[in-house]
Design an enzyme around this catalytic site. Sequence first.
Site, PDB file in Angstrom:
ATOM      1  N   CYS A   1       0.822  -1.220   0.000  1.00  0.00           N
ATOM      2  CA  CYS A   1       0.000   0.000   0.000  1.00  0.00           C
ATOM      3  C   CYS A   1       0.857   1.271   0.000  1.00  0.00           C
ATOM      4  O   CYS A   1       0.357   2.363  -0.207  1.00  0.00           O
ATOM      5  CB  CYS A   1      -0.943   0.001   1.194  1.00  0.00           C
ATOM      6  SG  CYS A   1      -2.035  -1.426   1.183  1.00  0.00           S
TER       7      CYS A   1
ATOM      8  N   HIS B   1      -2.897   7.124   3.551  1.00  0.00           N
ATOM      9  CA  HIS B   1      -3.415   5.885   2.953  1.00  0.00           C
ATOM     10  C   HIS B   1      -4.820   5.634   3.493  1.00  0.00           C
ATOM     11  O   HIS B   1      -5.073   5.759   4.697  1.00  0.00           O
ATOM     12  CB  HIS B   1      -2.471   4.733   3.289  1.00  0.00           C
ATOM     13  CG  HIS B   1      -3.000   3.404   2.875  1.00  0.00           C
ATOM     14  ND1 HIS B   1      -3.609   3.200   1.660  1.00  0.00           N
ATOM     15  CD2 HIS B   1      -3.028   2.198   3.524  1.00  0.00           C
ATOM     16  CE1 HIS B   1      -3.992   1.944   1.570  1.00  0.00           C
ATOM     17  NE2 HIS B   1      -3.652   1.313   2.691  1.00  0.00           N
TER      18      HIS B   1
ATOM     19  N   ASN C   1     -10.369   0.265   0.653  1.00  0.00           N
ATOM     20  CA  ASN C   1      -8.905   0.326   0.638  1.00  0.00           C
ATOM     21  C   ASN C   1      -8.400  -0.146  -0.728  1.00  0.00           C
ATOM     22  O   ASN C   1      -8.428  -1.343  -1.008  1.00  0.00           O
ATOM     23  CB  ASN C   1      -8.375  -0.557   1.776  1.00  0.00           C
ATOM     24  CG  ASN C   1      -6.850  -0.568   1.832  1.00  0.00           C
ATOM     25  OD1 ASN C   1      -6.175  -0.100   0.918  1.00  0.00           O
ATOM     26  ND2 ASN C   1      -6.317  -1.133   2.905  1.00  0.00           N
TER      27      ASN C   1
HETATM   28  O1  UT7 Z   1      -3.628  -1.396   3.683  1.00  0.00           O
HETATM   29  C1  UT7 Z   1      -3.260  -2.109   4.833  1.00  0.00           C
HETATM   30  C2  UT7 Z   1      -4.258  -3.130   5.089  1.00  0.00           C
HETATM   31  N1  UT7 Z   1      -4.784  -3.397   6.354  1.00  0.00           N
HETATM   32  C3  UT7 Z   1      -5.330  -2.573   7.251  1.00  0.00           C
HETATM   33  O2  UT7 Z   1      -5.276  -1.396   7.207  1.00  0.00           O
HETATM   34  C4  UT7 Z   1      -6.054  -3.233   8.356  1.00  0.00           C
HETATM   35  C5  UT7 Z   1      -5.765  -2.665   9.715  1.00  0.00           C
HETATM   36  N2  UT7 Z   1      -6.677  -3.234  10.688  1.00  0.00           N
HETATM   37  C6  UT7 Z   1      -7.972  -2.847  10.745  1.00  0.00           C
HETATM   38  O3  UT7 Z   1      -8.401  -1.998   9.985  1.00  0.00           O
HETATM   39  C7  UT7 Z   1      -8.842  -3.454  11.818  1.00  0.00           C
HETATM   40  O4  UT7 Z   1      -8.048  -4.226  12.682  1.00  0.00           O
HETATM   41  C8  UT7 Z   1      -9.994  -4.334  11.244  1.00  0.00           C
HETATM   42  C9  UT7 Z   1     -11.013  -3.444  10.571  1.00  0.00           C
HETATM   43  C10 UT7 Z   1      -9.446  -5.340  10.254  1.00  0.00           C
HETATM   44  C11 UT7 Z   1     -10.668  -5.077  12.370  1.00  0.00           C
HETATM   45  O5  UT7 Z   1     -11.133  -4.158  13.356  1.00  0.00           O
HETATM   46  P1  UT7 Z   1     -10.823  -4.408  14.900  1.00  0.00           P
HETATM   47  O6  UT7 Z   1     -11.503  -3.349  15.637  1.00  0.00           O
HETATM   48  O7  UT7 Z   1      -9.337  -4.520  15.039  1.00  0.00           O
HETATM   49  O8  UT7 Z   1     -11.562  -5.773  15.149  1.00  0.00           O
HETATM   50  P2  UT7 Z   1     -10.950  -7.156  15.653  1.00  0.00           P
HETATM   51  O9  UT7 Z   1     -10.077  -7.759  14.622  1.00  0.00           O
HETATM   52  O10 UT7 Z   1     -10.407  -6.946  17.018  1.00  0.00           O
HETATM   53  O11 UT7 Z   1     -12.273  -8.021  15.741  1.00  0.00           O
HETATM   54  C12 UT7 Z   1     -13.348  -7.671  16.604  1.00  0.00           C
HETATM   55  C13 UT7 Z   1     -14.478  -8.656  16.404  1.00  0.00           C
HETATM   56  C14 UT7 Z   1     -14.003 -10.115  16.419  1.00  0.00           C
HETATM   57  O12 UT7 Z   1     -14.997 -10.888  17.060  1.00  0.00           O
HETATM   58  P3  UT7 Z   1     -14.877 -11.274  18.615  1.00  0.00           P
HETATM   59  O13 UT7 Z   1     -13.564 -12.045  18.724  1.00  0.00           O
HETATM   60  O14 UT7 Z   1     -14.840  -9.981  19.361  1.00  0.00           O
HETATM   61  O15 UT7 Z   1     -16.094 -12.102  18.851  1.00  0.00           O
HETATM   62  C15 UT7 Z   1     -13.935 -10.496  14.959  1.00  0.00           C
HETATM   63  O16 UT7 Z   1     -14.108 -11.870  14.737  1.00  0.00           O
HETATM   64  O17 UT7 Z   1     -15.079  -8.471  15.107  1.00  0.00           O
HETATM   65  C16 UT7 Z   1     -15.102  -9.703  14.395  1.00  0.00           C
HETATM   66  N3  UT7 Z   1     -14.970  -9.419  12.977  1.00  0.00           N
HETATM   67  C17 UT7 Z   1     -16.024  -9.093  12.199  1.00  0.00           C
HETATM   68  N4  UT7 Z   1     -17.329  -8.978  12.470  1.00  0.00           N
HETATM   69  C18 UT7 Z   1     -18.148  -8.604  11.437  1.00  0.00           C
HETATM   70  C19 UT7 Z   1     -13.834  -9.387  12.212  1.00  0.00           C
HETATM   71  N5  UT7 Z   1     -14.138  -9.035  10.944  1.00  0.00           N
HETATM   72  C20 UT7 Z   1     -15.488  -8.853  10.910  1.00  0.00           C
HETATM   73  C21 UT7 Z   1     -16.388  -8.476   9.887  1.00  0.00           C
HETATM   74  N6  UT7 Z   1     -17.702  -8.364  10.206  1.00  0.00           N
HETATM   75  N7  UT7 Z   1     -15.977  -8.200   8.629  1.00  0.00           N
END
Ligand code: UT7
Length: 326
Positions: A108, A242, A272
């Site tokens: 990215c 980004h 993204n």
């Molecule tokens: O260009 C570079 C690419 N990458 C990035 O920029 C990604 C950087 N990271 C992020 O943007 C965030 O970490 C995410 C958006 C990917 C995730 O957000 P988060 O607030 O860090 O959530 P998390 O991974 O801590 O997950 C929280 C909950 C989990 O469930 P439990 O364990 O609390 O029951 C996940 O399983 O949300 C769940 N979850 C979802 N729920 C609905 C993960 N993905 C999803 C989804 N829809 N798409």
Amino acid sequence: MKIIGTGSALPEKVVTNDMLASFLETSDSWITTRTGIHTRRLLSKETLSELAMTAASLALESSGIAPEEIDYLICSNVANSYVTPSLSSIILGPLGCKCPCTDLNGACTGFIYALDIADAFIKTGRAKNILIVAAEEPSRFCNWHERETSVLFADGAGAVVVTEGEGFKDFILTGDTHTDVLYYKRSLETTPFDRVEEKTVPLVMQGREVFKLAVRSCIRDVDTILERNNMTGSDIDMYLLHQANFRINDSIREHLEQPKEKFPTNMQKYGNTSSASIPILMDELSRAGELKDGMNVLLSAFGGGFVTGASILKWSGIEYKEKSEE
Ligand code: UT7
């Protein structure tokens, strides 16, 4: 080096969060509150090279530079259906450019990596006019059976023409090895001498880890580049970051204690788009007259690797013909 032309192109197909929630275990409220993304554009009828060509043509048109005057074409691309030839080779001839061309993969951060290389070529006199095209189709390597990455990534292309001039003040680029936090593994042909047959692994991301790395490294890069140019956050008129997650960008904004207006976003519309996200945003703002002559602009990005980059430039106004604003 300065930017004298911009262009961008997005696929026609608009995909809403509700459309994704119809086949993935996710919801509009989860996606919008955790990421800021409401819709994204995904390739359906078009090809990536068509998007790249459109963005490049618009950038050339607004620069007033003819394709044959381009001395180097650099494409920033993580992956596309061709391993070889490069995307830059594919679009070079149809664009009418007659120059060396190459692709780079800075994830990215690729657009900032490409700008840095262009700056070095221009400073050393190896090239005068360079066309940079960041074109990405991450939707083609997400796992569409899982919700983790497929709700985040989307397709698009952004391009700029750069030439000699007073614009870019400084670049910071960093690299580190974290192969497990964000990867896509493509299987190649097996040979009679391979030990194990390789499998394609669609994009894997440890979201929380990437989030933390992103905030930490972008704040470090922004602080360092401001300090070494004797500037503070207030001296920057526009931060083009980004477009991955509004919470990442907001953490950087809060650290800098700067107003929201200085941090334009388009991730809500486009998701993204990897290395295309900054040049798409830049093109939209420039065509809308929001990026104004003399503004101090800061670019900052992070991506798989882990690689990061930041740059400071003074914006030079670009005149667009009405035709390209349609
Ligand atoms: O260009 C570079 C690419 N990458 C990035 O920029 C990604 C950087 N990271 C992020 O943007 C965030 O970490 C995410 C958006 C990917 C995730 O957000 P988060 O607030 O860090 O959530 P998390 O991974 O801590 O997950 C929280 C909950 C989990 O469930 P439990 O364990 O609390 O029951 C996940 O399983 O949300 C769940 N979850 C979802 N729920 C609905 C993960 N993905 C999803 C989804 N829809 N798409």
